[in-house]
Write a protein that holds these residues in place. Structure first.
Motif, PDB file in Angstrom:
ATOM      1  N   THR A  58       0.842  -1.188   0.000  1.00 49.27           N
ATOM      2  CA  THR A  58       0.000   0.000   0.000  1.00 49.27           C
ATOM      3  C   THR A  58       0.878   1.238   0.000  1.00 49.27           C
ATOM      4  O   THR A  58       1.866   1.317   0.742  1.00 49.27           O
TER       5      THR A  58
ATOM      6  N   ALA B 299      -3.646   8.212   0.813  1.00 52.30           N
ATOM      7  CA  ALA B 299      -3.230   6.996   0.117  1.00 52.30           C
ATOM      8  C   ALA B 299      -3.025   7.294  -1.371  1.00 52.30           C
ATOM      9  O   ALA B 299      -3.719   8.136  -1.948  1.00 52.30           O
TER      10      ALA B 299
ATOM     11  N   SER C  10      -2.771   5.520  -5.171  1.00 50.53           N
ATOM     12  CA  SER C  10      -3.068   4.297  -5.910  1.00 50.53           C
ATOM     13  C   SER C  10      -1.784   3.676  -6.426  1.00 50.53           C
ATOM     14  O   SER C  10      -0.923   4.364  -6.981  1.00 50.53           O
ATOM     15  N   ARG C  11      -1.664   2.366  -6.236  1.00 50.86           N
ATOM     16  CA  ARG C  11      -0.466   1.688  -6.732  1.00 50.86           C
ATOM     17  C   ARG C  11      -0.660   1.154  -8.146  1.00 50.86           C
ATOM     18  O   ARG C  11       0.244   0.530  -8.705  1.00 50.86           O
TER      19      ARG C  11
END
Length: 387
Positions: A138, A150, A152-153
Motif C-alpha cells: 500500500t 493513500a 493508488s499503486r
C-alpha cells in the motif's frame, strides 16, 4: 543465425555507500566471503550474451577494487566522476560495443533470465529497456510526519538495473541533457526526459538494491538459502630428513630433524589445503602447485592455503570450519596447538572457533610409530551455491 549485436555490461561502483554505515563503501563489503562488487561482476561475466564487463570505480579506490575482484577480467578500471551520470559517461566512453547494460554494483544478484529478457528486447531495436517489478505494498504520502493520503499503486513499478541501451545514443543523451547532473538517479530517467521511449521487461526480487543494513541482512539470508553444505577431506605425509626445525601449522617448531618436501613440507597446511580444494571440487594441491615446478621449491605453505581459500570464496563459497589431526610420535603438538590454531585462522580469515587442531599417535605402530615422519588428515566444511 549468428548474433550480430554485441553487449558490454558496465557496472557503476563509484559511490561511497554512506547510508550503509562504516568506512568501507558497500560495494566492497562482503557477503558470503565475496565482495558485493564481485557478486555483481560474476553474474554478468558468466552470461553467454555478455561480451565484456567493465567497472567504474571512485577515484582512489583502485587498490580496494583490485583486491575485491582479484582475477576477474574487467579490463582497466574506469574512474568515475562526482555524480552518477558523470561516472556513467566516463564508463560509456570506454565501451566498444554497440549496446550496453548499465548496472548498479549495489544489486549483486542478477538472475540470468533478466539478462536474457533485456538482451532479447535490445536485439529487437529498442532504444532503452529496463527491468521493473510491480509495487505490492500500500502506498501513501507522509503528512507532517504522519500517514497522509493513500496513493493508488495501479501502474506503479519499481525500476531496477541492469538497464539496456544503444551505447552511442545513451552517451549522446547524457552529454546533452540538463538532467545529466545530480538530479537523475538512473539512465532511463534521462532517456525518458529526452522524449525517447523506454521498454520494460519483468525484473526480479533478487535485484533489490542494497541500501541499508536491513537490506544487507536480507541479501545474506537469501544467499544462505541458495547454498548447500559440502565437505572435503585431505591427507598428507612427509618423512623426516635433514636437520630441524620443522614447519607445522604455519609455525616453526624446534626438532632434531626436519621434514622432506619440495615446499616447506608443512604437512598440516597441506592437508587442510587439500580438504578445501576437495570440498569445492577443485582437484588437489598437486594440480595447483606441482612439486615438479621449481618455483615452489622451499615455498611457504601458507600461500597454498590462501590460494585454496580464495578459490572457494571466488566461487561464492563460505568456509565454515576446518578440523585437522596431526599423527606423529614427535614432536609433541600440544604445547603448540594454540599457536597453530591462531595462525591457521589468520591465514583463512576465520575466527579461531572455526579451526580445530588435534594430535594423536599410532601407539608406536607403522612409520609414524617408528618416528619416520608425520602424517595429517583434515576435514573442511564449506557452503557453496547449489548447481
Amino acid at each position: 543465425m549468428a548474433r550480430i549485436m554485441h553487449v558490454t555490461a558496465l557496472i557503476v561502483a563509484a559511490g561511497s555507500g554512506t547510508r550503509m554505515g562504516g568506512d568501507l563503501p558497500k560495494q566492497y563489503a562482503r557477503i558470503g566471503g565475496k565482495a558485493v562488487l564481485a557478486h555483481a561482476v560474476d553474474a554478468l561475466l558468466s552470461h553467454s550474451k555478455i561480451d565484456a564487463v567493465r567497472v567504474v570505480i571512485g577515484e582512489g579506490q583502485e587498490d580496494i577494487a583490485r583486491e575485491a575482484l582479484e582475477w576477474r577480467d574487467v579490463g582497466d578500471f574506469i574512474i568515475g566522476g562526482a555524480t552518477r551520470n558523470e561516472s556513467t559517461r566516463n564508463g560509456l566512453a570506454a565501451v566498444e560495443t554497440s549496446h550496453v547494460l548499465v548496472h548498479d554494483a549495489a544489486r549483486p544478484f542478477c538472475p540470468p533470465e533478466v539478462i536474457d529478457r533485456l538482451v532479447e528486447t535490445l536485439d529487437g531495436d529498442a532504444v532503452a529497456v529496463v527491468p521493473v517489478l510491480a509495487v505490492a505494498d500500500t502506498m501513501a504520502r507522509l503528512d507532517d510526519g504522519g500517514l497522509g493520503e493513500a496513493v493508488s499503486r495501479d501502474g506503479l513499478v519499481k525500476v531496477q538495473t541492469p538497464q539496456g541501451f544503444r551505447t552511442e545514443q545513451l552517451l549522446d543523451v547524457l552529454e546533452q541533457s540538463d538532467l545529466a547532473g545530480a538530479a537523475a538517479t538512473d539512465e532511463a530517467s534521462v532517456i525518458r526526459a529526452a522524449g525517447l521511449p523506454v521498454v520494460t521487461v519483468e525484473g526480479h526480487a533478487k535485484l533489490e538494491k542494497l541500501t541499508t543494513p536491513a537490506d544487507w541482512a536480507r541479501a545474506a539470508r537469501e544467499m544462505e538459502q541458495d547454498m548447500v553444505p559440502r565437505t572435503g577431506m585431505g591427507f598428507d605425509v612427509h618423512a623426516f630428513a635433514g636437520p630441524g626445525p620443522i614447519i607445522l601449522g604455519g609455525i616453526e617448531i624446534a626438532h632434531e630433524k626436519g621434514l622432506a618436501g619440495h615446499s616447506d613440507a608443512d604437512v598440516l597446511l597441506h592437508a587442510i589445503t587439500d580438504a578445501l580444494l576437495g570440498a569445492a571440487g577443485l582437484g588437489d594441491i598437486g594440480e595447483h602447485f606441482p612439486p615438479s615446478d621449481p618455483q615452489w621449491k622451499g615455498a611457504a605453505s601458507d600461500q597454498f592455503l590462501v590460494h585454496a581459500a580464495k578459490l572457494v570464496r571466488a566461487g561464492g563459497g563460505t568456509i565454515d570450519h576446518v578440523d585437522a589431526t596431526v599423527i606423529c610420535e614427535a614432536p609433541k603438538v600440544g604445547p603448540h596447538r594454540a599457536a597453530m590454531r591462531t595462525r591457521i585462522a589468520g591465514i583463512l580469515e576465520l575466527p579461531e572457533a572455526s579451526v580445530s587442531v588435534k594430535a594423536t599417535t599410532t601407539e608406536k605402530l607403522g612409520f609414524a610409530g617408528r618416528k619416520e615422519g608425520i602424517a595429517c588428515q583434515a576435514v573442511a566444511n564449506i557452503r557453496m551455491a547449489s548447481a
